[in-house]
Design an enzyme around this catalytic site. Structure first.
Site, mmCIF file in Angstrom:
data_model
loop_
_atom_site.group_PDB
_atom_site.id
_atom_site.type_symbol
_atom_site.label_atom_id
_atom_site.label_comp_id
_atom_site.label_asym_id
_atom_site.label_seq_id
_atom_site.Cartn_x
_atom_site.Cartn_y
_atom_site.Cartn_z
ATOM 1 N N GLY A 122 0.815 -1.208 0.000
ATOM 2 C CA GLY A 122 0.000 0.000 0.000
ATOM 3 C C GLY A 122 0.849 1.258 0.000
ATOM 4 N N GLY A 188 25.287 -6.681 19.592
ATOM 5 C CA GLY A 188 24.196 -6.043 20.313
ATOM 6 C C GLY A 188 23.700 -6.892 21.469
ATOM 7 N N GLY A 190 21.182 -6.256 23.258
ATOM 8 C CA GLY A 190 19.824 -5.774 23.521
ATOM 9 C C GLY A 190 18.913 -6.974 23.718
ATOM 10 N N GLU A 211 28.840 -5.723 22.683
ATOM 11 C CA GLU A 211 27.946 -4.585 22.926
ATOM 12 C C GLU A 211 28.770 -3.307 22.979
ATOM 13 O OE1 GLU A 211 24.589 -3.726 23.285
ATOM 14 O OE2 GLU A 211 25.555 -1.784 23.526
ATOM 15 N N VAL A 245 31.664 -2.995 17.102
ATOM 16 C CA VAL A 245 32.048 -3.763 15.914
ATOM 17 C C VAL A 245 32.327 -2.812 14.758
ATOM 18 C CG1 VAL A 245 31.258 -5.452 14.215
ATOM 19 C CG2 VAL A 245 30.810 -5.814 16.652
ATOM 20 N N ALA A 276 22.147 -7.713 15.614
ATOM 21 C CA ALA A 276 20.920 -7.358 16.367
ATOM 22 C C ALA A 276 21.143 -6.003 17.026
ATOM 23 C CB ALA A 276 20.618 -8.434 17.398
ATOM 24 N N GLY A 278 19.171 -3.181 16.711
ATOM 25 C CA GLY A 278 17.985 -2.333 16.756
ATOM 26 C C GLY A 278 17.156 -2.445 15.490
ATOM 27 N N ALA A 327 4.879 -5.415 20.685
ATOM 28 C CA ALA A 327 3.639 -5.833 20.030
ATOM 29 C C ALA A 327 2.416 -5.315 20.789
ATOM 30 C CB ALA A 327 3.608 -7.353 19.946
ATOM 31 N N HIS A 451 -0.594 -19.932 48.601
ATOM 32 C CA HIS A 451 0.664 -20.543 49.021
ATOM 33 C C HIS A 451 0.682 -22.001 48.606
ATOM 34 C CE1 HIS A 451 4.178 -21.453 51.435
ATOM 35 N NE2 HIS A 451 3.526 -22.498 51.905
#
Ligand code: FAD
Ligand code: NAD
Length: 478
Positions: A122, A188, A190, A211, A245, A276, A278, A327, A451
């Site tokens: 679209g 990463g 994350g 990282e 990196v 990874a 972001g 999500a 409990h």
């Protein structure tokens, strides 16, 4: 072909498909444009989350956690298992089956709610017209009284570490290896780096996580992040902080990675590399200049608290707008927008957004960290409870981690809840509800918790915030 709809949603991920379903429930004639082609080469709804994100990663995290327990966790329970065998292709095909069932389920929900699925790409033009390039290459234009843009996000690629499809992959690629690599590097530390790093570590790979930042999980409460780093390191994840990196290169069967840390230039050779670092909003195709919808240099669409864009009647939700890329955040925005289109008063409480990292132990939090509360200048108290003192955690043989709650001293309100431990994702729910109801620590402390359950750890942490915990020595007594 040209149709007029009450609402056209562009994007069928958890933001878009939920918006479409809520619009249809409210009696709006709704269409959803979605272009996704899945692994089986079929059109699919569900977006990143269902196809290559939340669901497939959790399917692998669950399976690999059980494999890890069967290998290392059962002896202590008096169960000796011999001859455990790993069938990675079966694990991957189970994951694919779960994905197909869930994405097929959304298709059924579309049919049940009489939502038109426009299969294709679209592009928003002037006057709320949407040009759809169908999967077979035709072009058709439809018009909506309202438009909801929900085109989501995609992994950020680093030009210095180009993806190769097999050896150097993004998060989607790392969900499909059918054999366990000997040595894996993840760029990463994350959420994705830790979740997918854990999957392959549990299956037997040596995993090194590089990282760039010096701090580990800066968005997580410090006490929890420290505990997590200690635990993940013990599990064998080699997490190197302050390691930026610079470059990767495929050499024969290996990948050579150059990075810089405090000691200077470093190099390492691995079998596979996961990038990874972001995700970025996907709005370049969907926004034509004629649409007049404003976005920033990172592609994020400008919206107000109700997800209204600069053009009346056009909304944007999910990963393409400000806020965490989660999500459930996108889905709630979808519900809010649908309800506001029909004149209702939907809203999203952005201050009470649950976050979870599905490692083992899981990390889950809502509200402010202690560091944030301190820098606000709020007078606060903290209550903590370790799972090592929980009867249920001991019975499960899963005692690492703690619960931490933060209380506003002035009015006893719950400012934040932070958990690292077994089923942290599920335990967080009561704190989210407490904050949503503007509840107090006393409300949790006075609530009867069954409990033995893990939720008693939350009860004890709440009691502990003013020195009344029963199953741990309090620093201050009341
Ligand atoms: P998306 O899910 O990206 O969906 C957007 C859809 O729009 C896509 O289907 C795309 O094909 C379609 N689209 C794009 N452009 C067009 C166009 N022009 N025309 C038609 N269609 C278009 N979040 C959590 O909350 N919990 C988790 O456990 C979690 N785990 C994750 C694990 C991984 C490995 C990854 C990568 C992400 C994870 N996330 C998780 C994040 C989550 O997937 C996203 O926040 C979520 O999918 C965003 O939803 P969305 O609908 O905004 O976008
Ligand atoms: P992230 O932002 O969480 O982590 C990326 C990390 O890469 C950062 O810590 C960053 O400092 C580091 N980095 C960037 N460039 C680097 C370099 N050159 N060298 C070394 N390190 C570098 O992003 P992600 O893990 O890719 O996840 C993307 C999004 O997906 C997140 O925003 C998250 O909200 C969502 N997600 C959520 C879940 C969940 O809810 N459980 C799971 C997966 C993904």
């Amino acid at each position: 072909m040209s149709e007029q709809y009450d609402v056209i949603v562009i994007g069928g991920g958890p933001a878009g498909y939920v918006a479409a379903i809520r619009c249809a429930q409210l009696g709006l004639n709704t269409a959803c444009v979605e272009k996704w082609i899945n692994k089986q080469n079929k059109p699919a709804l569900g977006g990143t989350c269902l196809n290559v994100g939340c669901i497939p990663s959790k399917a692998l995290l669950e399976a690999t956690e059980l494999y890890d327990q069967a290998q290392h966790g059962f002896e202590d329970l008096g169960i000796n298992i011999k001859g455990i065998e790993l069938d990675v292709p079966k694990m991957i095909s189970r994951k694919d089956k779960i994905v197909s069932e869930l994405t097929g389920g959304i298709e059924q929900l579309f049919k049940a709610n009489k939502i038109t699925w426009l299969q294709g790409t679209g592009r928003l033009m002037a006057d709320k017209q949407v040009e759809v390039t169908t999967l077979d290459g035709n072009t058709e234009t439809h018009t909506g009284n309202s438009i909801i843009i929900a085109t989501g996000s995609e992994p950020i690629e680093l030009s210095a570490t180009p993806l190769t499809g097999d050896k150097v992959v993004d998060s989607a690629g790392a969900l499909d290896w059918e054999a366990v690599p000997g040595k894996v590097c993840v760029i990463g530390a994350g959420v994705i780096g830790l979740e997918l790093g854990s999957v392959w570590r549990r299956l037997g790979s040596e995993v090194i996580v590089l990282e760039a930042m010096d701090e580990f999980l800066p968005m997580v409460d410090n006490a929890i992040a420290k505990d997590a780093l200690r635990t993940f390191t013990k599990q064998g994840l080699d997490i190197r902080l302050g390691a930026r990196v610079m470059k990767s290169e495929v050499k024969g069967e290996s990948v050579v990675i150059d990075y810089k840390d405090k000691d200077g230039d470093q190099s390492m050779t691995v079998d596979k590399l996961i990038v990874a670092v972001g995700r970025r909003a996907v709005t370049d195709v969907v926004l034509s200049p004629e649409s007049a919808v404003q976005s920033d240099e990172r592609g994020q669409i400008h919206v107000n608290e109700y997800c209204e864009t600069s053009v009346p009647g056009i909304y944007a939700i999910g990963d393409i707008v400000r806020g965490p890329m989660l999500a459930h955040k996108g889905s709630e925005e979808g519900v809010m927008v649908a309800e506001r289109i029909v004149g209702q008063h939907g809203h999203v409480n952005y201050d009470v957004m649950p976050n979870v990292i599905y490692t083992h132990p899981e990390i889950a939090w809502v509200g402010k960290t202690e560091e944030e509360v301190k820098s606000d200048g709020t007078d606060y108290q903290v209550g903590t409870f370790p799972f090592a003192a929980s009867g249920r955690a001991k019975a499960k043989g899963d005692t690492s981690g703690l619960v931490k709650v933060i209380r506003d001293t002035a009015n006893d309100r719950l400012l934040g809840a932070h958990i690292i431990g077994p089923s942290a994702s599920e335990l967080l729910g009561q704190s989210v509800l407490t904050m949503e109801f503007d509840g107090t620590i006393e409300d949790i402390a006075r609530t009867i918790h069954a409990h033995p359950t893990l939720s008693e750890a939350m009860h004890e942490a709440a009691l502990g915030a003013d020195g009344r915990a029963i199953h741990i020595a309090n620093r201050k007594r009341r």
